[in-house]
Design an enzyme around this catalytic site. Sequence first.
Site, PDB file in Angstrom:
ATOM      1  N   SER A   7       0.920  -1.247   0.021  1.00 40.67           N
ATOM      2  CA  SER A   7       0.025  -0.069   0.163  1.00 40.67           C
ATOM      3  C   SER A   7       0.759   1.247   0.136  1.00 40.67           C
ATOM      4  O   SER A   7       1.670   1.419   0.733  1.00 40.67           O
ATOM      5  CB  SER A   7      -0.933  -0.033   1.115  1.00 40.67           C
ATOM      6  OG  SER A   7      -1.389   1.175   1.211  1.00 40.67           O
ATOM      7  N   HIS A  32      -0.867  -1.086  -4.414  1.00 44.31           N
ATOM      8  CA  HIS A  32      -2.209  -0.662  -3.759  1.00 44.31           C
ATOM      9  C   HIS A  32      -2.082   0.705  -3.601  1.00 44.31           C
ATOM     10  O   HIS A  32      -1.336   1.163  -2.822  1.00 44.31           O
ATOM     11  CB  HIS A  32      -2.482  -1.698  -2.490  1.00 44.31           C
ATOM     12  CG  HIS A  32      -3.716  -1.505  -1.955  1.00 44.31           C
ATOM     13  ND1 HIS A  32      -4.758  -2.193  -2.562  1.00 44.31           N
ATOM     14  CD2 HIS A  32      -4.280  -0.890  -0.807  1.00 44.31           C
ATOM     15  CE1 HIS A  32      -5.791  -1.912  -1.471  1.00 44.31           C
ATOM     16  NE2 HIS A  32      -5.669  -1.046  -0.672  1.00 44.31           N
ATOM     17  N   ASP A  34      -4.783   3.588  -2.034  1.00 43.61           N
ATOM     18  CA  ASP A  34      -5.774   4.009  -1.126  1.00 43.61           C
ATOM     19  C   ASP A  34      -6.150   5.391  -1.485  1.00 43.61           C
ATOM     20  O   ASP A  34      -5.742   6.310  -1.083  1.00 43.61           O
ATOM     21  CB  ASP A  34      -5.141   3.773   0.096  1.00 43.61           C
ATOM     22  CG  ASP A  34      -5.105   2.086   0.484  1.00 43.61           C
ATOM     23  OD1 ASP A  34      -6.091   1.604   0.325  1.00 43.61           O
ATOM     24  OD2 ASP A  34      -4.087   2.024   0.836  1.00 43.61           O
ATOM     25  N   MET A  36      -9.045   8.023  -0.697  1.00 50.55           N
ATOM     26  CA  MET A  36      -9.900   8.544   0.632  1.00 50.55           C
ATOM     27  C   MET A  36     -10.510   9.750   0.557  1.00 50.55           C
ATOM     28  O   MET A  36      -9.961  10.790   0.066  1.00 50.55           O
ATOM     29  CB  MET A  36      -9.308   8.388   1.816  1.00 50.55           C
ATOM     30  CG  MET A  36      -8.527   7.325   2.169  1.00 50.55           C
ATOM     31  SD  MET A  36      -7.664   7.283   3.710  1.00 50.55           S
ATOM     32  CE  MET A  36      -6.709   5.639   3.934  1.00 50.55           C
ATOM     33  N   HIS A  65      -7.837   1.226  -4.604  1.00 55.13           N
ATOM     34  CA  HIS A  65      -9.029   1.035  -3.546  1.00 55.13           C
ATOM     35  C   HIS A  65      -9.722   2.309  -3.205  1.00 55.13           C
ATOM     36  O   HIS A  65      -9.161   3.058  -2.605  1.00 55.13           O
ATOM     37  CB  HIS A  65      -8.125   0.453  -2.412  1.00 55.13           C
ATOM     38  CG  HIS A  65      -9.407   0.117  -1.092  1.00 55.13           C
ATOM     39  ND1 HIS A  65      -8.676  -0.039   0.081  1.00 55.13           N
ATOM     40  CD2 HIS A  65     -10.384   0.072  -0.868  1.00 55.13           C
ATOM     41  CE1 HIS A  65      -9.553  -0.107   0.883  1.00 55.13           C
ATOM     42  NE2 HIS A  65     -10.805  -0.165   0.172  1.00 55.13           N
ATOM     43  N   MET A  67     -12.027   4.322  -1.406  1.00 54.71           N
ATOM     44  CA  MET A  67     -12.724   4.527  -0.170  1.00 54.71           C
ATOM     45  C   MET A  67     -13.437   5.894  -0.107  1.00 54.71           C
ATOM     46  O   MET A  67     -13.157   6.890   0.441  1.00 54.71           O
ATOM     47  CB  MET A  67     -11.808   4.583   1.177  1.00 54.71           C
ATOM     48  CG  MET A  67     -11.424   3.190   1.506  1.00 54.71           C
ATOM     49  SD  MET A  67     -10.089   3.030   2.342  1.00 54.71           S
ATOM     50  CE  MET A  67      -8.705   3.103   1.257  1.00 54.71           C
ATOM     51  N   MET A 136     -11.698  -6.181   4.225  1.00 50.21           N
ATOM     52  CA  MET A 136     -10.899  -5.332   5.172  1.00 50.21           C
ATOM     53  C   MET A 136     -10.603  -5.995   6.507  1.00 50.21           C
ATOM     54  O   MET A 136     -11.581  -6.522   7.016  1.00 50.21           O
ATOM     55  CB  MET A 136     -11.708  -4.124   5.443  1.00 50.21           C
ATOM     56  CG  MET A 136     -11.812  -3.075   3.989  1.00 50.21           C
ATOM     57  SD  MET A 136     -10.239  -2.732   3.415  1.00 50.21           S
ATOM     58  CE  MET A 136      -9.310  -2.041   4.627  1.00 50.21           C
ATOM     59  N   ASP A 174      -6.672  -6.554   3.549  1.00 49.23           N
ATOM     60  CA  ASP A 174      -5.993  -5.324   3.599  1.00 49.23           C
ATOM     61  C   ASP A 174      -6.427  -4.703   4.843  1.00 49.23           C
ATOM     62  O   ASP A 174      -7.292  -4.747   5.581  1.00 49.23           O
ATOM     63  CB  ASP A 174      -6.778  -4.374   2.584  1.00 49.23           C
ATOM     64  CG  ASP A 174      -6.178  -3.017   2.527  1.00 49.23           C
ATOM     65  OD1 ASP A 174      -5.207  -2.893   3.309  1.00 49.23           O
ATOM     66  OD2 ASP A 174      -6.789  -2.163   1.912  1.00 49.23           O
TER      67      ASP A 174
END
Length: 215
Positions: A7, A32, A34, A36, A65, A67, A136, A174
């Site tokens: 990540s 990965h 992330d 957000m 990913h 979010m 998760m 994850d």
Amino acid sequence: MIKLSPSLLAADFNCLGSEIQKIYDAGSDMIHLDVMDGIFVPNTSFGVPVIKSLRKNTSIVFDTHLMITDPIRYIDSFSDCGSDIITFHYESCFDKHAVINKIKNNGKKAGISIKPGTDPRVLEEYAKEVDLVLIMSVEPGFGGQKFMPIALEKLKFCRSLIDRVNPGVMLEVDGGITLDNIQAVTEAGADVIVAGSSVFGAKNVTEAVKSFKEY
Ligand code: DX5
Ligand code: ZN
């Protein structure tokens, strides 16, 4: 053999390109990413412009990913900037089939994720349509948290669901993954491992990647 997806959230943001190069050279299968929005999760990170810029210098698989709330509004942007896999949250939107279709119509692999409090049985409706299921093992929003063992039961459930209805689906885990619990998550059925702090936070990142790949 498991796939490793370090990540980027735990990398040095002052030199993201070389951080990716390092884990790629060491044998990582994916990176990965992330994303957000400060609404779906109580934190923000990076988004489309950063991913687009990173894409110029690497061919590693971009495992994005999301979010974010209402992900369908941003699927085109996250496709165009170079994602290979786009995973969204079951809890983030109403019409999950529409999100999956949009990702696939853009020629990308579609993933669906559940938070630690969500019953994995909700995934039965989507297992035939997706390319990846992400369990998760921490509450999404922050790196460096402690692994929640409740994820193991969910992985086992999803492994048997996937084997039954769509055996090609990747099963990713994850949050809080270390060399101490990788065996437990892979025995429970995970075949893609996300690791942030335990890779980018290691004294020797190259050695950390190799240890995860060869555990
Ligand atoms: C949490 C993120 C994770 C996290 C993993 O919201 O989805 O990808 O950064 O980091 P570690 O491995 O440090 O828990
Ligand atoms: Zn993540």
